[in-house]
Design a protein around this motif. Structure first.
Motif, PDB file in Angstrom:
ATOM      1  N   PRO A   1      -2.044   9.516 -10.639  1.00 11.29           N
ATOM      2  CA  PRO A   1      -2.990   8.719 -10.149  1.00 11.29           C
ATOM      3  C   PRO A   1      -4.214   8.479 -10.390  1.00 11.29           C
ATOM      4  CG  PRO A   1      -1.475   8.900  -8.397  1.00 11.29           C
ATOM      5  CD  PRO A   1      -1.584  10.295  -9.582  1.00 11.29           C
ATOM      6  N   GLN A   2      -4.700   9.616 -10.697  1.00  7.69           N
ATOM      7  CA  GLN A   2      -6.259   9.415 -10.460  1.00  7.69           C
ATOM      8  C   GLN A   2      -6.787   9.966 -11.999  1.00  7.69           C
ATOM      9  OE1 GLN A   2      -8.461   7.394  -8.993  1.00  7.69           O
ATOM     10  NE2 GLN A   2      -6.735   7.690  -7.292  1.00  7.69           N
TER      11      GLN A   2
ATOM     12  N   ASP B   1      -4.370   2.307  -4.407  1.00  7.64           N
ATOM     13  CA  ASP B   1      -4.362   3.961  -4.430  1.00  7.64           C
ATOM     14  C   ASP B   1      -2.741   4.202  -4.953  1.00  7.64           C
ATOM     15  OD1 ASP B   1      -6.923   3.958  -4.222  1.00  7.64           O
ATOM     16  OD2 ASP B   1      -6.857   5.058  -2.350  1.00  7.64           O
ATOM     17  N   ASN B   2      -3.071   5.006  -5.960  1.00  5.83           N
ATOM     18  CA  ASN B   2      -1.201   4.971  -6.566  1.00  5.83           C
ATOM     19  C   ASN B   2      -0.697   4.412  -7.350  1.00  5.83           C
ATOM     20  OD1 ASN B   2      -2.279   8.124  -5.017  1.00  5.83           O
ATOM     21  ND2 ASN B   2      -0.811   6.939  -3.163  1.00  5.83           N
TER      22      ASN B   2
ATOM     23  N   ASN C   1       0.823  -0.832  -0.203  1.00  8.38           N
ATOM     24  CA  ASN C   1      -0.230  -0.088  -0.259  1.00  8.38           C
ATOM     25  C   ASN C   1       0.465   1.087   0.086  1.00  8.38           C
ATOM     26  OD1 ASN C   1      -2.449  -0.734   0.195  1.00  8.38           O
ATOM     27  ND2 ASN C   1      -1.679  -2.107   2.345  1.00  8.38           N
TER      28      ASN C   1
END
Length: 281
Positions: free
Chosen positions: A232-233, A28-29, A10
């Protein structure tokens, strides 16, 4: 496994992993980018659609990459309902001719002749007939198998069909082994087709034309480009050395490859933008 282990940490900072998670939800990321054969199969499916092909024969061996590509093409055909595939595997070089005969229904024509001769009790003048409803061949084969496939197609009245193949058919091919494959349409990295400046600067110092790891150098070049633009998004769209790159919602970066045609014993392509026809659609 290494990508899975990295994901399990993570990470707080954005990560660009040069491979893909196997059916797992990303963290995430966590951006995933690699040279997946599934990207080539999707590129082939898109090209068939653009060329108006609605029925095709698909020949594959039992190598892992070929089975994965077949699965992707089958899924694309089922989802789009615009392509009907006749899938014909073969186990080795000795069974290619038999497999082509089965796919072209020539073997069935011979069986009907034998049955009719038995019923009539006499020999018959006979010319085998092949099916006429298919419009193209998809070859998920290596170079040696492709060279065995061509005469088998010729023997079974299918030499007129255009052949669409992956880069596995031409990559690291021996000198002179592409001559028989003239006219094949091949999905390939723009790196090898379109005068890519990175390739041009490295081709002689690193002998990239004969380097089995040349595609990884293209991957490294694109990884640098992606890392510079990494969000990332975000919704990355970039023409790179490995194809037209799109960032998906799950963090995976997909590639649409360029196209080359075998001519004069070599794979010849056009400029990157022209080779990726329809990429902006």
């Amino acid at each position: 496994p290494s990508v899975t282990a990295l994901r399990a940490l993570n990470p707080a900072l954005p990560v660009l992993a040069l491979n893909y998670l196997d059916g797992e939800l990303p963290a995430d990321n966590f951006i995933q980018f690699g040279l997946a054969i599934e990207d080539e199969a999707t590129t082939i499916a898109q090209r068939l659609q653009r060329d108006g092909i609605s029925r095709a024969l698909l020949f594959h061996n039992y190598d892992d990459w070929s089975l994965r590509a077949r699965r992707t093409l089958s899924n694309s055909a089922e989802e789009g309902k615009r392509l009907e595939l006749t899938i014909q595997p073969f186990t080795d070089l000795r069974t290619i001719t038999e497999s082509v005969g089965a796919a072209m229904h020539v073997a069935g024509s011979q069986t009907r002749r034998e049955e009719l001769a038995r019923l009539l009790g006499e020999e018959l003048e006979f010319l085998p007939r092949a099916r006429e409803d298919v419009e193209a061949v998809v070859a998920l084969v290596d170079n040696t198998e492709a060279n065995a496939l061509v005469p088998a197609l010729r023997f079974h009245f299918a030499s007129h069909l255009p052949v669409y193949a992956s880069s596995q058919t031409t990559r690291r091919a021996r000198a002179g082994s592409l001559t028989e494959l003239s006219g094949f349409h091949v999905s390939e990295l723009p790196y090898f087709l379109a005068g890519d400046p990175v390739f041009a600067s490295l081709v002689n110092p690193f002998d990239l034309r004969n380097n089995p790891f040349a595609s990884l150098i293209a991957l490294g070049s694109d990884a640098f480009r992606v890392a510079e633009r990494l969000e990332p998004q975000g919704h990355l769209l970039l023409i790179g050395s490995t194809g037209l790159l799109r960032q998906q919602a799950d963090g995976r970066i997909s590639r649409e490859l360029a196209w080359g045609t075998i001519s004069g014993g070599a794979v010849r392509g056009s400029a990157t933008q022209d080779a990726l026809v329809g990429a902006d659609d």
